[in-house]
Design an enzyme around this catalytic site. Structure first.
Site, short mmCIF file in Angstrom:
data_model
loop_
_atom_site.label_atom_id
_atom_site.label_comp_id
_atom_site.label_asym_id
_atom_site.label_seq_id
_atom_site.Cartn_x
_atom_site.Cartn_y
_atom_site.Cartn_z
NE ARG A 120 -3.96 -2.10 1.87
CZ ARG A 120 -3.96 -3.37 2.39
NH1 ARG A 120 -2.95 -3.28 3.64
NH2 ARG A 120 -4.82 -4.47 2.51
CE LYS A 142 -1.32 12.93 -15.33
NZ LYS A 142 -1.66 13.28 -16.53
CG ASN A 238 -3.01 16.11 -20.65
OD1 ASN A 238 -1.82 15.67 -20.17
ND2 ASN A 238 -4.30 15.58 -20.07
CG HIS A 245 -1.68 9.58 -25.73
ND1 HIS A 245 -2.31 9.91 -24.79
CD2 HIS A 245 -0.15 9.85 -25.24
CE1 HIS A 245 -1.50 10.14 -23.56
NE2 HIS A 245 -0.34 10.15 -23.87
CG HIS A 257 5.11 10.80 -24.55
ND1 HIS A 257 3.85 10.66 -24.70
CD2 HIS A 257 5.42 11.85 -23.57
CE1 HIS A 257 3.11 11.41 -24.08
NE2 HIS A 257 4.20 12.40 -23.46
#
Ligand code: GLY
Length: 352
Positions: A120, A142, A238, A245, A257
């Site tokens: 966890r 992220k 983004n 993408h 990317h």
């Protein structure tokens, strides 16, 4: 040395300096009471910097072991993630221990997800070794892996305890990785304008590299602090990613990317100019940056690419696409549109 504070709860620092990898142990000691550290890295980075990182951790009394994954986007999958978890369990890692992610975006994402979920959550220290990871992926929490249905479908927001960016390691960066990083850099130039854009216009070089990383990291840290879980403002980051993408996917993930994002930005800028949202001058300046770093897009935005966009959104169950429109260098806005509206927007012909 420059330090950027990321004001999430809890806050953490991004330390940027040449030659700080040798002092990694002391910095990790400052933020973690771990006994064991697992250094997750890839096959390219391991050859260059793994010994230095392990020695630096051991010098501070950490028991340091390593997990080396195969370099490349294809390693960003659930199996690699499970292999890291297995390694942690077999080596008796406890909840108080730590993972050090030494590498680029793939390493940071997979190792970060392992840190987020093992028992966890264990301490995570990001040590980015690519320009893209230093200015973008190592900051903001992220983490995750790709699934056959789409990129980053399995993941978590999980902030590191610390980011250590040693500018010196960029001296071994291959040309394709520079392009990859500068692609994301153009994104920051469009979003923030100012000095970031000026540096890219003049030319990124040894003398302004640390400053450039600092400025991009600061911009991102500010956005992340205001919208950690991407419920609004963070979507700005983004810019260029919707098409980016899709292009990555169409290429079977052989298109890096950052290069794909640059392609997406080029197309968004063109659409904005033809719709008279973006001045000719700013459009030319964005084009000039892309040309300067050989980031202009060879790919045609065709039906196949648009089908990938539609598929991506469908798999996420979304009616609307949040698009980042470029109104000027340093002036970008989030706009929600349906997929059909996006198709119209992006296929805008000259003269609209
Ligand atoms: N790379 C975009 C973000 O971290 O939100």
């Amino acid at each position: 040395m420059s330090v950027v504070e990321v004001r999430t709860a809890p806050a953490y620092g991004v330390v940027i300096e040449r030659g700080i990898l040798v002092g990694l142990g002391e910095r990790v000691r400052g933020v973690s009471s771990a006994a064991k550290t697992l250094v997750v890295t890839d096959s390219n980075v391991a050859e260059l910097y793994l010994d230095t990182a392990v020695a630096a951790l051991e010098a501070q009394g950490f028991e340091a072991t390593s997990f080396v994954l195969e370099a490349g986007e294809k390693s960003k999958n659930p199996q690699t993630y499970l292999n890291i978890i297995d390694d942690l369990a077999k080596n008796g890692f406890k909840r108080t221990d730590a993972i050090v992610a030494l590498g680029g975006g793939v390493v940071g994402d997979v190792a970060g997800f392992a840190a987020a979920t093992y028992m966890r959550g264990v301490d995570l220290i990001q040590v980015p070794t690519t320009l893209l990871a230093m200015i973008d992926s190592s900051i903001g929490g992220k983490t995750g892996v790709d699934l056959p249905l789409g990129k980053n479908l399995l993941g978590a927001f999980y902030q590191p305890k610390l980011v250590v960016a040693d500018i010196e390691v960029l001296s071994s960066l291959p040309a394709c990785e520079w392009k990859n990083g500068v692609g994301e850099g153009v994104k920051y130039a469009c979003l923030a304008g100012g000095e970031i854009a000026e540096i890219l216009k003049r030319g990124l070089n040894e003398s302004n590299l640390e400053r450039f990383v600092y400025l991009c990291a600061s911009y991102k840290a500010d956005i992340v602090a205001r919208d950690e879980k991407e419920s609004g403002l963070r979507m700005l980051l983004n810019l260029g990613h919707t098409l980016g993408h899709a292009l990555e996917k169409q290429s079977g993930f052989t298109m890096p990317h950052g290069v794909a994002v640059a392609c997406g930005i080029e197309r968004m800028a063109f659409a904005a100019r033809t719709r008279r949202q973006l001045s000719v001058e700013d459009h030319e300046a964005i084009r000039a940056m892309l040309v300067k770093y050989s980031l202009t897009c060879a790919a045609d935005i065709n039906d196949e690419i648009l089908a990938y966009v539609a598929m991506d959104k469908k798999s996420q169950g979304k009616e609307h696409i949040s698009i980042v429109e470029i109104s000027g260098i340093g002036d970008c806005r989030i706009n929600k549109m349906t997929y059909d509206e996006f198709e119209d927007y992006i296929m805008t012909k000259q003269g609209v």
